[in-house]
Motif scaffolding. Structure first.
Motif, mmCIF file in Angstrom:
data_model
loop_
_atom_site.group_PDB
_atom_site.id
_atom_site.type_symbol
_atom_site.label_atom_id
_atom_site.label_comp_id
_atom_site.label_asym_id
_atom_site.label_seq_id
_atom_site.Cartn_x
_atom_site.Cartn_y
_atom_site.Cartn_z
ATOM 1 N N SER A 1 -6.634 9.259 0.315
ATOM 2 C CA SER A 1 -6.395 9.851 -1.002
ATOM 3 C C SER A 1 -6.801 8.944 -2.154
ATOM 4 O O SER A 1 -6.777 9.375 -3.313
ATOM 5 C CB SER A 1 -4.906 10.205 -1.155
ATOM 6 O OG SER A 1 -4.490 11.106 -0.165
ATOM 7 N N ASN A 2 -7.170 7.705 -1.842
ATOM 8 C CA ASN A 2 -7.475 6.727 -2.899
ATOM 9 C C ASN A 2 -8.719 5.915 -2.523
ATOM 10 O O ASN A 2 -8.674 4.684 -2.465
ATOM 11 C CB ASN A 2 -6.281 5.797 -3.113
ATOM 12 C CG ASN A 2 -5.031 6.507 -3.552
ATOM 13 O OD1 ASN A 2 -4.801 6.734 -4.730
ATOM 14 N ND2 ASN A 2 -4.202 6.876 -2.580
ATOM 15 N N LEU B 1 -2.805 -1.288 -6.070
ATOM 16 C CA LEU B 1 -3.213 -0.682 -4.807
ATOM 17 C C LEU B 1 -4.539 -1.275 -4.347
ATOM 18 O O LEU B 1 -4.698 -1.638 -3.172
ATOM 19 C CB LEU B 1 -3.328 0.836 -4.969
ATOM 20 C CG LEU B 1 -3.617 1.637 -3.700
ATOM 21 C CD1 LEU B 1 -2.533 1.423 -2.651
ATOM 22 C CD2 LEU B 1 -3.743 3.122 -4.028
ATOM 23 N N GLU C 1 -2.803 8.296 4.891
ATOM 24 C CA GLU C 1 -2.803 9.258 3.793
ATOM 25 C C GLU C 1 -3.160 8.567 2.476
ATOM 26 O O GLU C 1 -3.940 9.090 1.674
ATOM 27 C CB GLU C 1 -1.433 9.934 3.675
ATOM 28 C CG GLU C 1 -1.280 10.862 2.471
ATOM 29 C CD GLU C 1 -2.237 12.034 2.483
ATOM 30 O OE1 GLU C 1 -2.565 12.534 1.384
ATOM 31 O OE2 GLU C 1 -2.666 12.461 3.569
ATOM 32 N N VAL C 2 -2.607 7.381 2.264
ATOM 33 C CA VAL C 2 -2.942 6.619 1.055
ATOM 34 C C VAL C 2 -4.414 6.190 1.098
ATOM 35 O O VAL C 2 -5.117 6.253 0.081
ATOM 36 C CB VAL C 2 -2.036 5.382 0.913
ATOM 37 C CG1 VAL C 2 -2.422 4.570 -0.331
ATOM 38 C CG2 VAL C 2 -0.570 5.787 0.824
ATOM 39 N N SER D 1 -9.457 2.019 -1.787
ATOM 40 C CA SER D 1 -9.380 1.645 -0.366
ATOM 41 C C SER D 1 -10.729 1.442 0.304
ATOM 42 O O SER D 1 -10.787 0.977 1.441
ATOM 43 C CB SER D 1 -8.601 2.709 0.415
ATOM 44 O OG SER D 1 -9.320 3.931 0.469
ATOM 45 N N ARG E 1 1.617 7.629 6.906
ATOM 46 C CA ARG E 1 1.711 7.396 5.461
ATOM 47 C C ARG E 1 0.580 6.492 4.996
ATOM 48 O O ARG E 1 -0.014 6.699 3.926
ATOM 49 C CB ARG E 1 3.061 6.762 5.117
ATOM 50 C CG ARG E 1 4.264 7.667 5.381
ATOM 51 C CD ARG E 1 5.576 6.874 5.273
ATOM 52 N NE ARG E 1 5.722 6.263 3.964
ATOM 53 C CZ ARG E 1 6.464 5.181 3.730
ATOM 54 N NH1 ARG E 1 7.106 4.583 4.734
ATOM 55 N NH2 ARG E 1 6.565 4.687 2.508
ATOM 56 N N SER F 1 -2.740 1.850 -9.679
ATOM 57 C CA SER F 1 -4.031 1.785 -8.998
ATOM 58 C C SER F 1 -4.534 0.362 -8.858
ATOM 59 O O SER F 1 -5.070 -0.021 -7.827
ATOM 60 C CB SER F 1 -5.067 2.629 -9.753
ATOM 61 O OG SER F 1 -6.333 2.538 -9.147
ATOM 62 N N GLN G 1 2.438 2.284 -6.982
ATOM 63 C CA GLN G 1 2.086 3.428 -7.815
ATOM 64 C C GLN G 1 0.880 3.099 -8.710
ATOM 65 O O GLN G 1 0.136 3.976 -9.098
ATOM 66 C CB GLN G 1 3.281 3.828 -8.701
ATOM 67 C CG GLN G 1 4.535 4.174 -7.917
ATOM 68 C CD GLN G 1 4.344 5.367 -7.003
ATOM 69 O OE1 GLN G 1 3.703 6.337 -7.391
ATOM 70 N NE2 GLN G 1 4.896 5.292 -5.802
ATOM 71 N N VAL H 1 0.839 -1.205 0.000
ATOM 72 C CA VAL H 1 0.000 0.000 0.000
ATOM 73 C C VAL H 1 0.875 1.256 0.000
ATOM 74 O O VAL H 1 0.608 2.222 -0.720
ATOM 75 C CB VAL H 1 -0.941 0.001 1.225
ATOM 76 C CG1 VAL H 1 -1.551 1.388 1.442
ATOM 77 C CG2 VAL H 1 -2.042 -1.038 1.052
ATOM 78 N N LEU H 2 1.935 1.228 0.778
ATOM 79 C CA LEU H 2 2.798 2.412 0.890
ATOM 80 C C LEU H 2 3.615 2.660 -0.370
ATOM 81 O O LEU H 2 3.953 3.809 -0.665
ATOM 82 C CB LEU H 2 3.747 2.252 2.085
ATOM 83 C CG LEU H 2 3.105 2.110 3.461
ATOM 84 C CD1 LEU H 2 4.192 2.003 4.528
ATOM 85 C CD2 LEU H 2 2.184 3.279 3.769
ATOM 86 N N ASN H 3 3.919 1.615 -1.113
ATOM 87 C CA ASN H 3 4.861 1.742 -2.220
ATOM 88 C C ASN H 3 4.269 1.558 -3.608
ATOM 89 O O ASN H 3 4.953 1.769 -4.605
ATOM 90 C CB ASN H 3 5.998 0.721 -2.042
ATOM 91 C CG ASN H 3 6.760 0.948 -0.745
ATOM 92 O OD1 ASN H 3 7.112 2.062 -0.424
ATOM 93 N ND2 ASN H 3 6.982 -0.121 0.011
#
Length: 289
Positions: free
Chosen positions: A115-116, A76, A111-112, A120, A108, A73, A71, A67-69
């Motif tokens: 923002s998504n 993710l 935030e992901v 998520s 972090r 979609s 890019q 999830v943190l890394n």
């Protein structure tokens, strides 16, 4: 699982092999999605112990790092969906998850998440459902020796402090023109927030709070009108899709009748006249305070 091979050695079972392959694949691998589908199907039919076993095997940390890394979609969403199934309804895995979300990772990670939301939201719903499931059972968990502590649960604190913002954003992350089989889950996650808000006598406060945010930010009707259109869509969409309604009930543990009831309630609360009345009542209360 594992089985005994020649010489009495324990051989890795199918799910262990699939999981190892999944965690070795690069984010752009064409096989990763299909391996993830196999693991997710296993988790949906698994028990408490299997969730714990997979979490301890490295899957939990692997998904959080993904999830943190990630890019892409698609990857993710894969990571979030698997993470949601891994932690769902399992206080021991939640305890392990809480430990992974340390001071470096937690800000972090959330935030992901925020923002998504298209990627998520199913994970968010899984966390919400789990916390509601845990709340009346905490004493029982302790008698069983479970290490989960709701007071120190970071995801619980996150939802407590951000529930209104998350609901508002979920109400507008898609529009009726954009909704499809892949993103209708965003609408169902928003409705799940409303179901539990109503059970805690908070729904009217949430809807009024969103209305007041619209007024204060010069965006009157932007959120509530969009969500009203989505709720109307939901009513028509599920009217002739009994199998989808059953799937929603099974995956959430919430009776389908309760989903229909919250839709009926929202169709009343989101009418312009009802919103205006709630706004005026809030304004009067503020003047008298």
């Amino acid at each position: 699982g594992r089985s005994s091979g020649e010489g009495g050695k324990m051989e890795k079972g199918l799910i262990s092999r699939i999981l190892e392959l999944f965690m070795r694949e690069t984010p752009d691998s064409t096989y990763r999605f299909w391996l993830a589908s196999g693991v997710e199907a296993f988790l949906r039919g698994s028990d408490y112990r299997s969730q714990v076993l997979l979490a301890r095997s490295g899957m939990l940390r692997h998904l959080v790092e993904g999830v943190l890394n990630t890019q892409c979609s698609g990857n993710l969403q894969t990571n979030f969906d698997l993470l949601g199934e891994l932690v769902k309804g399992n206080p021991e895995v939640f305890h392990m998850f809480n430990e992974v979300l340390d001071a470096r990772v937690y800000p972090r990670f959330v935030e992901v998440v925020t923002s998504n939301l298209v990627d998520s939201n199913v994970f968010i719903r899984s966390v919400l459902l789990s916390l509601e499931f845990f709340a009346p059972r905490l004493h029982h968990f302790k008698t069983l020796g479970c290490r989960y502590d709701m007071e120190s649960c970071k995801m619980r604190a996150f939802l407590q402090h951000n529930s209104l913002r998350l609901l508002r954003d979920l109400m507008t992350v898609i529009s009726v023109d954009e909704v499809n089989q892949e993103n209708v889950c965003c609408l169902n996650t928003a409705l799940s927030f409303c179901i539990f808000a109503e059970s805690h006598q908070m729904l009217a406060r949430y809807i009024t709070g969103i209305r007041m945010w619209e007024v204060e930010n010069g965006k009157q009707g932007q959120v509530t009108s969009n969500f009203l259109s989505l709720v109307l869509f939901w009513k028509e969409y599920y009217k002739y899709r009994g199998k989808d309604g059953l799937s929603l009930e099974v995956s959430s543990g919430i009776p389908y009748s309760r989903w229909k009831a919250i839709v009926a309630t929202l169709l009343d609360m989101l009418q312009p006249a009802a919103l205006l009345a709630a706004q005026q009542a809030q304004e009067r209360a503020s003047e008298e305070a």
